[in-house]
Structures are given as structure tokens and as C-alpha cells.
Design an enzyme around this catalytic site. Structure first.
Site, short mmCIF file in Angstrom:
data_model
loop_
_atom_site.label_atom_id
_atom_site.label_comp_id
_atom_site.label_asym_id
_atom_site.label_seq_id
_atom_site.Cartn_x
_atom_site.Cartn_y
_atom_site.Cartn_z
N ALA A 11 0.86 -1.18 0.00
CA ALA A 11 0.00 0.00 0.00
C ALA A 11 0.90 1.23 0.00
O ALA A 11 2.02 1.19 0.51
CB ALA A 11 -0.88 -0.02 1.24
N GLY A 36 0.57 -5.04 0.85
CA GLY A 36 -0.59 -5.13 -0.04
C GLY A 36 -0.24 -5.74 -1.39
O GLY A 36 -1.13 -6.28 -2.07
N1 CAA Z 1 4.53 3.30 -0.43
C1 CAA Z 1 4.93 4.48 -0.95
N2 CAA Z 1 6.12 4.64 -1.59
C2 CAA Z 1 6.92 3.58 -1.69
C3 CAA Z 1 6.58 2.32 -1.15
C4 CAA Z 1 5.31 2.20 -0.51
N3 CAA Z 1 4.86 1.03 -0.02
N4 CAA Z 1 7.58 1.45 -1.39
C5 CAA Z 1 8.54 2.15 -2.05
N5 CAA Z 1 8.14 3.43 -2.23
C6 CAA Z 1 8.87 4.52 -2.89
C7 CAA Z 1 10.00 5.02 -2.02
O1 CAA Z 1 9.52 5.96 -1.05
C8 CAA Z 1 10.91 5.65 -3.04
O2 CAA Z 1 10.36 6.89 -3.42
P1 CAA Z 1 11.32 8.21 -3.47
O3 CAA Z 1 12.32 7.88 -4.55
O4 CAA Z 1 10.38 9.29 -3.83
O5 CAA Z 1 11.95 8.31 -2.13
C9 CAA Z 1 10.75 4.71 -4.26
O6 CAA Z 1 9.53 4.01 -4.05
C10 CAA Z 1 11.87 3.68 -4.36
O7 CAA Z 1 11.93 2.99 -3.11
P2 CAA Z 1 13.32 2.80 -2.29
O8 CAA Z 1 14.23 3.95 -2.55
O9 CAA Z 1 12.95 2.53 -0.88
O10 CAA Z 1 13.87 1.50 -3.02
P3 CAA Z 1 14.85 0.40 -2.39
O11 CAA Z 1 15.26 -0.47 -3.53
O12 CAA Z 1 15.92 1.05 -1.58
O13 CAA Z 1 13.95 -0.45 -1.36
C11 CAA Z 1 11.94 -1.64 -0.70
C12 CAA Z 1 12.89 -1.23 -1.85
C13 CAA Z 1 12.69 -2.62 0.24
C14 CAA Z 1 10.76 -2.35 -1.32
C15 CAA Z 1 11.53 -0.39 0.10
O14 CAA Z 1 11.04 0.59 -0.82
C16 CAA Z 1 10.44 -0.64 1.11
O15 CAA Z 1 10.70 -1.16 2.17
N6 CAA Z 1 9.18 -0.25 0.78
C17 CAA Z 1 8.06 -0.35 1.70
C18 CAA Z 1 7.55 -1.77 1.81
C19 CAA Z 1 6.42 -1.85 2.81
O16 CAA Z 1 6.55 -1.53 3.95
N7 CAA Z 1 5.23 -2.32 2.33
C20 CAA Z 1 4.06 -2.44 3.13
C21 CAA Z 1 3.18 -1.25 2.99
S1 CAA Z 1 1.83 -1.22 4.13
C22 CAA Z 1 0.62 -2.20 3.44
O17 CAA Z 1 0.79 -2.77 2.38
C23 CAA Z 1 -0.67 -2.26 4.20
C24 CAA Z 1 -1.58 -3.37 3.80
O18 CAA Z 1 -1.52 -4.45 4.31
C25 CAA Z 1 -2.61 -3.15 2.81
#
Ligand code: CAA
Length: 257
Positions: free
Chosen positions: A65, A108
């Protein structure tokens, strides 16, 4: 509806939806979900389409998400709008959906893949439910579907520690059905969907409905449900054609739509 967060394509009888927010690793926001639901509605309504493929990019199927969209929301916002309920549309598709997962399928994103019928993974795929790191926990079916898919021990391990599972482990524990080299994944997913789309559409839809019933009912009720649907296939032209083709040693031509 004009799409800004997904790409939509059709190859013969296969509808292909590609999540396309590269700058956010396909994080799922409200706009993307509305577009996805619209595309699913269209493919569901199109009698030429027999199956669908849902995919993302090589780096991410979907990183979950959209955290930035969720961050300002308070309890009454999410409760009142019944946040996440619109995400379930894909689980109500009556035609089969194959998820083709490369890279991250987190939160998500993992839950969206699990709402599909078959998950095919690239060897680069990483599945995880890292919501616990955000002070919350999976809210789109993760605690339910992951547990049913991989059992309590693995589900607890992933959901409580946020540990990611790679493609090999995901295949071993039954979360994904097959793993392919990343550059072959989409072709293999489309081939799988084409194979399904060649079959009798109503038989496929009934088979899907019957398998899904296994998650919602007792064995005895499920078997009764299966038998009633099985009987009803005998009303189909496709069943007549399928059995005649077998007897006549030729390929069936399924036509029921
Ligand atoms: N939401 C919003 N933006 C996100 C995102 C997310 N879930 N995941 C990645 N992005 C964005 C980052 O903020 C970044 O944007 P900026 O360049 O503007 O800063 C861009 O995507 C690239 O991401 P990273 O620089 O972090 O890329 P990375 O290769 O270093 O790391 C990753 C990759 C490990 C997937 C890391 O992005 C991450 O941990 N993302 C979040 C994962 C997460 O926590 N997901 C669960 C969300 S909550 C949910 O899903 C609720 C539910 O149950 C419905």
C-alpha cells in the site's frame, strides 16, 4: 477511464494488466486500485477474454500500500471509507487471474498476488508482509490468505518478523506454483493464461468457484457444492463437445460464452 497507473493489453483471449508506478515501486494507492478495478470489470465483461494476467515491473510487482497516502489517515478516515475494501475486487473475479510476480511483492502487493488464482514467480521474487515495521499489520487479507497458503508457522514468521521469502522458498511452501527465470516470466504467465482460456469458459469459472469454496466451508458442504456444479456442466454444449471430441480423437472446440 484513462489509465495513469496501469497498462492494459490484450493478447487473443488473455487480458494483461501491468501495474505501472515505477517511481513508487508500484505502491498501491487509491487511484491505481480504481484503475485496476475498472480494467478487471472490462475484462470480466468481455466474452472474448478467458483469463487475465496481473504483473508489475522487474523490480517490483508492488511494494505494498502507498505508505505516503496512508500516513495522514486517522481511525475515522479509514473506518468511515472502509479503507482497503475496494482492493478486494480482484478476489471476486469470476474468470481466472494469473499473477506474474518479479521483484518485491510486499504488504498489499503480496496480498494482491494472493487474491489471484495462480502465482507464477520470477527467480528474483521476494514476498513479504512487512507492515509490522510500520506499527500496523496486514490489512488486505494477509493474515488469512498467507496462513491458508503456507500454514501458521511460516505465516507467523513472516508477519511478526517482516522477514521476506525468496522465490525458491515460496515455491517450496506452496505460495507460488512455479518459478521461472525473470526474463521468461511474462511469456510463461501469458502461456498459462492462454492454456486456461482455450478451455470451456463456464467449466473454468465453475472449477474456480468450486476450488475457492474449499476455503470457506466444511469438507462435506464443499463436496456437495462441487457435485451440484459438476452436474450442471452436463447442461453445457461444451461438455457435450469435450466428451465427443475425446471419443472422436480430435481437439475440442469449446464455444459456450
Ligand atoms: N509506499 C509508498 N512509496 C513507496 C513504497 C510504498 N509502499 N515502497 C517504495 N516506495 C517509494 C519510495 O519511497 C521511493 O520513493 P522516493 O524515490 O520518492 O523516495 C521509491 O519508491 C523507491 O523505493 P526505495 O528507494 O525505498 O527502493 P529500495 O530499492 O531502496 O527499497 C523496498 C525497496 C525494500 C521495497 C523499500 O522501498 C520498502 O521497504 N518499501 C516499503 C515496503 C512496505 O513496507 N510495504 C508495506 C506497505 S503497508 C501495506 O501494504 C498495508 C496493507 O496491508 C494493505
Amino acid at each position: 477511464m484513462a489509465y495513469e497507473n496501469i497498462l492494459v493489453d490484450q493478447k487473443g483471449a488473455v487480458g494483461i494488466i501491468t501495474l505501472n508506478r515505477p517511481n513508487a515501486l508500484n505502491a498501491l494507492n487509491g487511484a491505481l486500485i480504481e484503475e485496476l478495478n475498472d480494467a478487471l470489470d472490462r475484462f470480466e465483461a468481455d466474452p472474448e477474454v478467458g483469463a487475465m494476467v496481473l504483473t508489475g515491473s522487474q523490480k517490483a510487482f508492488a511494494a505494498g500500500a502507498d505508505i505516503k497516502e496512508m500516513q495522514p489517515k486517522h481511525y475515522m478516515d479509514v473506518y468511515f471509507e472502509d479503507f482497503i475494501s475496494r482492493w478486494e475486487r480482484i478476489s471476486r473475479c469470476r474468470k481466472p487471474v494469473v499473477a506474474a510476480v518479479a521483484g518485491y511483492a510486499l504488504g498489499g502487493g503480496c496480498e494482491l498476488a494472493m487474491m489471484c488464482d495462480i502465482i507464477l514467480a520470477a527467480d528474483t521474487a521476494k514476498f513479504g508482509q512487512p507492515e509490522i515495521n510500520l506499527g500496523t499489520f496486514p490489512g488486505s487479507g494477509g493474515t488469512q490468505r498467507l496462513t491458508r497458503a503456507v500454514g501458521k508457522a511460516k505465516a507467523m514468521d513472516m508477519i511478526l518478523t517482516a522477514r521476506m521469502m525468496d522465490a525458491a522458498e515460496a515455491e517450496r511452501v506452496g505460495l507460488v506454483s512455479r518459478v521461472f527465470p525473470a526474463d521468461e516470466l511474462l511469456d510463461e504467465a501469458v502461456k498459462t493464461a492462454e492454456k486456461i482460456a482455450e478451455k470451456s469458459l463456464p467449466a473454468v469459472m465453475m472449477a474456480k468457484e468450486s476450488v475457492n469454496r474449499a476455503f470457506e466451508t466444511t469438507l462435506a458442504e464443499g463436496v456437495r457444492f462441487e457435485r451440484r456444479l459438476f452436474h450442471s456442466t452436463f447442461a453445457l454444449e461444451d461438455q457435450k463437445e469435450g466428451m465427443a471430441a475425446f471419443a472422436e480423437k480430435r481437439e475440442p472446440q469449446f464455444k459456450d460464452r
